[in-house]
Write an enzyme that holds these catalytic residues in place. Structure first.
Site, PDB file in Angstrom:
ATOM      1  N   MET A  10       0.823  -1.208   0.000  1.00  0.00           N
ATOM      2  CA  MET A  10       0.000   0.000   0.000  1.00  0.00           C
ATOM      3  C   MET A  10       0.863   1.267   0.000  1.00  0.00           C
ATOM      4  SD  MET A  10      -2.555  -1.516   2.920  1.00  0.00           S
ATOM      5  CE  MET A  10      -1.182  -2.387   3.728  1.00  0.00           C
ATOM      6  N   GLN A  52     -10.690   3.139   0.711  1.00  0.00           N
ATOM      7  CA  GLN A  52     -10.362   4.472   1.222  1.00  0.00           C
ATOM      8  C   GLN A  52     -11.289   5.514   0.603  1.00  0.00           C
ATOM      9  OE1 GLN A  52      -6.260   4.871   0.081  1.00  0.00           O
ATOM     10  NE2 GLN A  52      -5.477   4.004   1.993  1.00  0.00           N
ATOM     11  N   THR A  83       2.465   1.372   5.984  1.00  0.00           N
ATOM     12  CA  THR A  83       1.704   2.502   5.473  1.00  0.00           C
ATOM     13  C   THR A  83       1.288   3.358   6.654  1.00  0.00           C
ATOM     14  OG1 THR A  83      -0.514   3.107   4.644  1.00  0.00           O
ATOM     15  CG2 THR A  83      -0.221   0.863   5.377  1.00  0.00           C
ATOM     16  N   ASN A  84       1.314   4.679   6.464  1.00  0.00           N
ATOM     17  CA  ASN A  84       0.800   5.570   7.501  1.00  0.00           C
ATOM     18  C   ASN A  84      -0.719   5.611   7.499  1.00  0.00           C
ATOM     19  OD1 ASN A  84       3.001   7.579   8.903  1.00  0.00           O
ATOM     20  ND2 ASN A  84       3.708   6.925   6.893  1.00  0.00           N
ATOM     21  N   THR A  85      -1.299   5.813   6.314  1.00  0.00           N
ATOM     22  CA  THR A  85      -2.742   6.028   6.224  1.00  0.00           C
ATOM     23  C   THR A  85      -3.547   4.903   6.849  1.00  0.00           C
ATOM     24  OG1 THR A  85      -2.548   7.397   4.236  1.00  0.00           O
ATOM     25  CG2 THR A  85      -4.672   6.340   4.622  1.00  0.00           C
ATOM     26  N   CYS A 196       3.754   9.788   5.049  1.00  0.00           N
ATOM     27  CA  CYS A 196       3.297   8.856   4.019  1.00  0.00           C
ATOM     28  C   CYS A 196       4.541   8.141   3.540  1.00  0.00           C
ATOM     29  CB  CYS A 196       2.605   9.589   2.873  1.00  0.00           C
ATOM     30  SG  CYS A 196       2.153   8.508   1.493  1.00  0.00           S
ATOM     31  N   THR A 197       4.497   6.846   3.488  1.00  0.00           N
ATOM     32  CA  THR A 197       5.713   6.088   3.220  1.00  0.00           C
ATOM     33  C   THR A 197       6.309   6.396   1.860  1.00  0.00           C
ATOM     34  OG1 THR A 197       4.264   4.225   2.635  1.00  0.00           O
ATOM     35  CG2 THR A 197       5.223   4.213   4.825  1.00  0.00           C
ATOM     36  N   GLU A 198       5.484   6.802   0.888  1.00  0.00           N
ATOM     37  CA  GLU A 198       6.023   7.112  -0.442  1.00  0.00           C
ATOM     38  C   GLU A 198       6.738   8.454  -0.507  1.00  0.00           C
ATOM     39  OE1 GLU A 198       2.939   4.040  -1.108  1.00  0.00           O
ATOM     40  OE2 GLU A 198       2.881   5.987  -0.093  1.00  0.00           O
TER      41      GLU A 198
END
Length: 236
Positions: A10, A52, A83-85, A196-198
């Site tokens: 994700m 989401q 993932t943060n979200t 956010c990991t990205e």
């Protein structure tokens, strides 16, 4: 060495970063041919993204809880949600397994506090910036958390979903992010959390003038701390 359970996909771009960082850290600490003992569950992000967008967080929580149970059954001694979200549904995951979930908010907050920072900017998806699941987790550690204004939140969110989760990294987007951070710093932010990991694919410490807290890197390091039985991360 205890086995780490990575719950990812994700997106897979950030999960790939987790996998690399965990293994690099294990090799750096133990030397030789050492690598991490881990098991990975990678979901189809299209399914999660649709949930989401539709606000179907309970369904998403059930999906990830089931994946976490699979990790535990495969021998994972902890769960690392990559993932943060989706930490919005951390409670559903924690309730589904007997092993600990290493919460990204706690890991990040410890690093921010150790750096002597009290007021920190948070960048992430619109869900992360506008909802309270991560902001309140950070605030629970005594941090004052600020987010971009509406225009800035749109810029940050759109770059994540329009570019970064597809592996696209653009200089123009980096410049736009730096501008968002600079405005927050002008308003008193002493550091910035890349929530956010990205985002770590796009900007880093060399791009802004305040300390950067990269949640993926911090989370990966905490996973290795757990696997090796060392202390939780306390620095940035």
């Amino acid at each position: 060495m205890r086995r780490i359970g990575l719950l990812g996909g994700m997106s897979w771009e950030s999960t790939e970063l987790y996998h690399r960082l965990v293994n690099e850290d294990v090799r750096a600490r133990l030397g030789g041919f050492h690598s991490a003992r881990l098991v990975l569950a990678s979901v189809d992000f299209a399914e999660v993204e649709a949930m989401q967008a539709a606000g179907e967080w309970e369904r998403a929580g059930a999906l990830l809880a089931d994946e976490a149970r699979g990790l535990e059954a495969a021998g994972a001694a902890c769960v690392v949600l990559c993932t943060n979200t989706m930490h919005k549904v951390a409670g559903a995951i924690e309730a589904a397994v007997d092993v600990p979930l290493l919460h990204i908010g706690d890991v990040t907050a410890r690093a921010v506090r150790a750096a002597g920072i009290e007021r920190v900017a948070l960048l992430g998806t619109r869900f992360t910036m506008e909802q309270d699941f991560l902001r309140e987790r950070l605030a629970g550690h005594g941090l004052d958390v600020v987010v971009p204004d509406a225009e800035g939140r749109t810029v940050v969110h759109d770059v994540i979903y329009g570019e970064l989760v597809h592996g696209v990294v653009r200089d123009a987007s980096r410049a736009a992010y730096v501008e968002v951070v600079d405005r927050l710093v002008a308003e008193g932010a002493q550091g910035v959390v890349l929530g956010c990991t990205e985002i770590e694919l796009l900007i880093g410490p060399d791009d802004v003038d305040v300390p950067v807290f990269a949640t993926t890197a911090l989370h990966a390091r905490a996973a290795v701390d757990f696997a090796l039985g060392t202390q939780p991360v306390t620095d940035a």
